[in-house]
Design an enzyme around this catalytic site. Sequence first.
Site, short mmCIF file in Angstrom:
data_model
loop_
_atom_site.label_atom_id
_atom_site.label_comp_id
_atom_site.label_asym_id
_atom_site.label_seq_id
_atom_site.Cartn_x
_atom_site.Cartn_y
_atom_site.Cartn_z
N SER A 254 0.83 -1.19 0.00
CA SER A 254 0.00 0.00 0.00
C SER A 254 0.87 1.24 0.00
CB SER A 254 -0.86 0.02 1.26
OG SER A 254 0.00 0.12 2.37
N LYS A 255 0.32 2.31 -0.52
CA LYS A 255 1.18 3.47 -0.70
C LYS A 255 1.55 4.17 0.60
CE LYS A 255 -2.24 6.67 -2.66
NZ LYS A 255 -2.92 6.75 -3.88
N ARG A 256 0.83 3.87 1.66
CA ARG A 256 1.23 4.46 2.93
C ARG A 256 2.58 3.89 3.39
NH1 ARG A 256 -1.32 3.21 7.27
NH2 ARG A 256 -2.64 1.72 6.19
N LYS A 257 2.85 2.66 2.99
CA LYS A 257 4.06 2.00 3.51
C LYS A 257 5.13 1.75 2.46
CE LYS A 257 1.52 -0.04 7.23
NZ LYS A 257 0.61 -1.11 7.53
#
Length: 506
Positions: A254-257
């Site tokens: 995911s783009k948060r991580k």
Amino acid sequence: MEKRVRTRVAPSPTGDPHVGTAYIALFNIGFSASHGGDFILRIEDTDRTRYTEGSEQMIFDSLKWLGLDYSEGPDVGGDYGPYRQSERFDIYGKYAKELVEKGGAYYCFCDHERLENLRERQKAMGKAPGYDGHCRSLSKEEIDAKIAAGVPYVIRLKMPYEGETIIHDRLRGDIVFENSKIDDQVLLKADGYPTYHLANIVDDHLMGITHVIRAEEWIPSTPKHIQLYKAFGWEAPEFIHMPLLRNDDRTKISKRKNPVSLIWYKEEGYLKEGLINFLGLMGYSYGDNQEIFSLEDFKKNFNIDKVSLGGPVFDLVKLGWVNNQQMKLKNLDELTRLTIPFFVKEGYLKDENVSEKEFEALKKIVEIEREGAKTLKELAQNSKFFFADEFTLPELREDMDKKERKSVERLLGSLEDEIGKKSVKTFINKLENWSKDEFSSDEAKELLHSLLDEIEGGPGKVYMPLRAVLTGQTKGADLYNILYVIGKERALKRIKNTISKYNIEL
Ligand code: GLU
């Protein structure tokens, strides 16, 4: 006769092109290549609420950048087009109605309010939400009357109430679903748009797709797809579900991580060879513990049975290592050409137009710095001291950690030291007596070694002050490589600049 193998990737243009799309494309390409088949691109853009302008073009560009070529697709054409679902709307409506005729689907006139109430009731009773089949038993007359009266409707799949649906997944074995637990999926929405499920299977069928290789997150949809094929009386493709790429903590990537946009990887200066090689290692063992390979080799060696299911972790450290290996394998001219925009971005070059002579000089820099760089961007950043002949020596600062402080102290101290001063003096002398401007790297090595022979004190004491006056940096490329790149005149200029700027007495 065996059917010709045809695989596809079917991304939705909903934002930046995703690294997962490249991953799935790669394995579809591997599979079709290993069977002498076709690989195609289809754009699934039926969900207009999530559609993002420009996203489709970015998908084309990214796949092209990576060399993930498709023989059919919206921008290249083909015999099974159009390859963009928004251009195929008439087809879906027609097939949805055909399925109603065949008894595999039905009109549903339930309005929003009824469905809301149903959901509330199911929730209150602790039941899973789902359509209750209310419209399944409407008579032909009732249906005709409602349609004639203009009541809005959707078309739903008639899931069997009993029995099981089984996915025979080549990698996972049989995955069994109880039909009674599967909802009557909406196939055609009230506005006439198809849902993903209908459009996806109609297209896979019409496009002759024989193997659907996609991420495991689609497993829950697959029994519906199998039932759809059955209801149409079509042969279903083989389904193969690849493991999901994961963040460090094993959650879905995911783009948060993790950066997930292919554009990010390009802009960060990863080579297409590096990214492809890395993706080819995700859940896949190439064989003989070999970790570095090209796309061509991957295709030649591909065997779907070597995919393993333990969720592969998308590890940027590993990617950096793989990319560095690929940078070292890359043709030097080509690598230099690819690095030039990064030199420009760092401000070391005015623009990308370089003379032949400048190109030769850049090539030397790239040759040296690619050894220790994970990306082209890092290569350019590490090359800073090749470009300017004036610089400032580092200063001791409060916020430095112990190690950094120590190396700065050593660097500055070496210019106060008697051996250090002698080293710089002798070095200047040797440079001035050097008959041409250039050094080969062997000549540069030899010159530096001769200093060691003349001045006692060991490499640390003799070379540290040279590093100070030639680069102003505590670490970086080997001194001989620096001489090799900058040559005699620039070396002298740097030394003189530093000496006068800091009033160093030799
Ligand atoms: N449009 C779906 C996606 O965005 C396709 C999934 C499939 O391969 O069936 O990934």
